[in-house]
Design a protein around this motif. Structure first.
Motif, PDB file in Angstrom:
ATOM      1  N   UNK A  10       1.153 -21.438  14.285  1.00 15.81           N
ATOM      2  CA  UNK A  10       2.054 -22.121  15.213  1.00 15.81           C
ATOM      3  C   UNK A  10       1.292 -23.142  16.065  1.00 15.81           C
ATOM      4  N   UNK A  11       0.080 -22.807  16.466  1.00 16.68           N
ATOM      5  CA  UNK A  11      -0.725 -23.776  17.221  1.00 16.68           C
ATOM      6  C   UNK A  11      -1.074 -24.993  16.363  1.00 16.68           C
ATOM      7  N   UNK A  12      -1.256 -24.774  15.056  1.00 15.77           N
ATOM      8  CA  UNK A  12      -1.650 -25.871  14.172  1.00 15.77           C
ATOM      9  C   UNK A  12      -0.559 -26.921  14.014  1.00 15.77           C
ATOM     10  N   UNK A  13       0.700 -26.547  14.284  1.00 18.53           N
ATOM     11  CA  UNK A  13       1.799 -27.513  14.195  1.00 18.53           C
ATOM     12  C   UNK A  13       2.250 -27.953  15.589  1.00 18.53           C
ATOM     13  N   UNK A  14       1.389 -27.711  16.578  1.00 16.80           N
ATOM     14  CA  UNK A  14       1.673 -28.183  17.930  1.00 16.80           C
ATOM     15  C   UNK A  14       2.618 -27.327  18.719  1.00 16.80           C
ATOM     16  N   UNK A  15       2.842 -26.087  18.300  1.00 17.88           N
ATOM     17  CA  UNK A  15       3.760 -25.189  18.991  1.00 17.88           C
ATOM     18  C   UNK A  15       3.082 -23.830  19.247  1.00 17.88           C
ATOM     19  N   UNK A  16       2.075 -23.796  20.125  1.00 16.58           N
ATOM     20  CA  UNK A  16       1.359 -22.540  20.347  1.00 16.58           C
ATOM     21  C   UNK A  16       2.240 -21.485  21.004  1.00 16.58           C
ATOM     22  N   UNK A  35       3.393 -19.019  23.675  1.00 18.82           N
ATOM     23  CA  UNK A  35       3.250 -19.000  25.130  1.00 18.82           C
ATOM     24  C   UNK A  35       2.339 -17.841  25.544  1.00 18.82           C
ATOM     25  N   UNK A  36       1.351 -18.132  26.374  1.00 19.92           N
ATOM     26  CA  UNK A  36       0.441 -17.101  26.858  1.00 19.92           C
ATOM     27  C   UNK A  36      -0.752 -16.840  25.959  1.00 19.92           C
ATOM     28  N   UNK A  37      -0.864 -17.551  24.844  1.00 18.33           N
ATOM     29  CA  UNK A  37      -1.988 -17.352  23.923  1.00 18.33           C
ATOM     30  C   UNK A  37      -3.199 -18.102  24.467  1.00 18.33           C
ATOM     31  N   UNK A  38      -4.173 -17.375  25.005  1.00 16.36           N
ATOM     32  CA  UNK A  38      -5.346 -17.991  25.612  1.00 16.36           C
ATOM     33  C   UNK A  38      -6.366 -18.453  24.573  1.00 16.36           C
ATOM     34  N   UNK A  39      -6.245 -17.948  23.359  1.00 13.28           N
ATOM     35  CA  UNK A  39      -7.220 -18.311  22.325  1.00 13.28           C
ATOM     36  C   UNK A  39      -6.844 -19.605  21.617  1.00 13.28           C
ATOM     37  N   UNK A  40      -5.607 -19.735  21.198  1.00 12.25           N
ATOM     38  CA  UNK A  40      -5.173 -20.909  20.442  1.00 12.25           C
ATOM     39  C   UNK A  40      -4.283 -21.838  21.263  1.00 12.25           C
TER      40      UNK A  40
END
Length: 356
Positions: A284-290, A292-297
């Motif tokens: 999800x982070x790779x498509x610009x939609x991390x 919410x609350x994910x401190x790693x990605x």
């Protein structure tokens, strides 16, 4: 130095001897030999054999593992295992002459609260709360789901190929809540693990993400790692980049937007059949939609946090459903976990501020 060239093993209170024999390193602990055998899991597919052995034998010093390889005591399938060989999914790895390796003990902890979602003589499903680890990393540690399960179901302590995981059939990240499956018998463990290996188990998640992923679709980029001790995975978006990564595995995540929330946040449903570490969060982070609350990605995303939106209490990812065939009846079953209280309350707070 002890007589005869024997040195004391560091931190173990044991003695081991290193003697070159024909150019090879011989290691002896003076204890009874053991024969061990494992089947390579999806998470281990592609690992170098020496790293695979270090993960499977965490109490054995690295020099002793290298000695086992040099002395031909490791077999991968029908061939002698060498240090640089990479193990393959479903492959049988056998080790002979392991001297003094102590099996880690999963300590029962009746104080761990367990919310039982499903239970029968073959398996059990619990709803894991956020902030709790699935299993300990070493003997004596408590406070994890596995500690609570073995306290309630003692037979689970001897199941599986990794003693500290007990009968757990898969894992969730510490900050992820939701359905977690465990087996109560050896036959059930093997049956359901085989379903995971064949990608017949379907896991469904709910996630709150930053940005609109676009209705519905799929992310199918492979995932690998960089560096031996990296805590992050790498999504490989372009051909050729995999040459610079380790342990590259295929991965596919399907998504569908459920609703839009204030501040450009979106509640999405995610499906996965592959079980690569951090797959959903990284995809999800790779498509610009991390998530919410994910401190790693999430921190690597260029999308700023929406103004006026309160920070989340945790990583907003919840394993809401798992589908598989019962190991004894063959019947297709579905086990669901209600949305965790903190996640649910956060969504309500967003609704009270209005919807997009």
């Amino acid at each position: 130095m002890h007589p005869g060239g024997c040195a004391a093993g560091r931190g173990r209170g044991k003695r081991f001897c290193k003697r070159p024999v024909g150019g090879r390193l011989e290691v002896s602990l003076g204890l009874k030999d053991q024969e061990l055998e494992w089947i390579v899991s999806p998470a281990e597919n592609g690992l170098r054999l020496d790293r695979f052995l270090r993960e499977r034998l965490p109490n054995l010093p690295k020099p002793e593992i290298l000695a086992l390889l040099q002395n031909g005591r490791v077999r991968c399938g029908d061939r002698i295992g060498r240090k640089g060989v990479r193990v393959a999914l479903g492959e049988r790895v056998q080790v002979s002459g392991v001297e003094g390796e102590e099996r880690p003990v999963l300590a029962p902890d009746p104080g761990v609260p367990l919310e039982i979602l499903y239970e029968d003589e073959a398996l059990v499903a619990v709803s894991k709360p956020p902030g709790m680890a699935c299993h300990p990393l070493r003997s004596g540690e408590k406070g994890t789901v596995a500690n609570g399960l073995v306290a309630r179901y003692p037979e689970m302590g001897k199941l599986g190929s990794r003693p500290l995981e007990g009968g757990l059939l898969h894992r969730l990240d510490r900050d992820t809540s939701g359905v977690l499956l465990a087996a109560r018998t050896a036959s059930s463990f093997e049956s359901i693990r085989a379903q995971f290996d064949r990608r017949e188990v379907e896991k469904v998640y709910l996630a709150l993400v930053v940005g609109d992923p676009g209705g519905q679709g799929a992310v199918s980029f492979p995932i690998g790692t960089k560096g031996r001790r990296s805590q992050r995975v790498v999504v490989i978006r372009e051909e050729g980049h995999s040459l610079r990564c380790r342990h590259v595995q295929p991965a596919e995540t399907r998504f569908k937007v459920i609703r839009a929330c204030k501040g450009g946040l979106f509640l999405v449903r995610l499906w996965m059949k592959t079980g690569v570490r951090h797959q959903l969060r990284a995809h999800m982070a790779s498509v610009g939609c991390p998530v919410v609350g994910d401190r790693t990605y999430g921190s690597a995303s260029k999308i700023p946090w929406p103004a006026g939106i309160p920070l989340p209490p945790r990583q907003m990812l919840h394993a809401c459903e798992v589908r598989f065939r019962h190991p004894e009846t063959g019947r297709r079953i579905r086990i669901s976990a209600p949305l965790e209280r903190g996640f649910s309350q956060y969504l309500k707070n967003l609704e009270n501020q209005g919807t997009a």
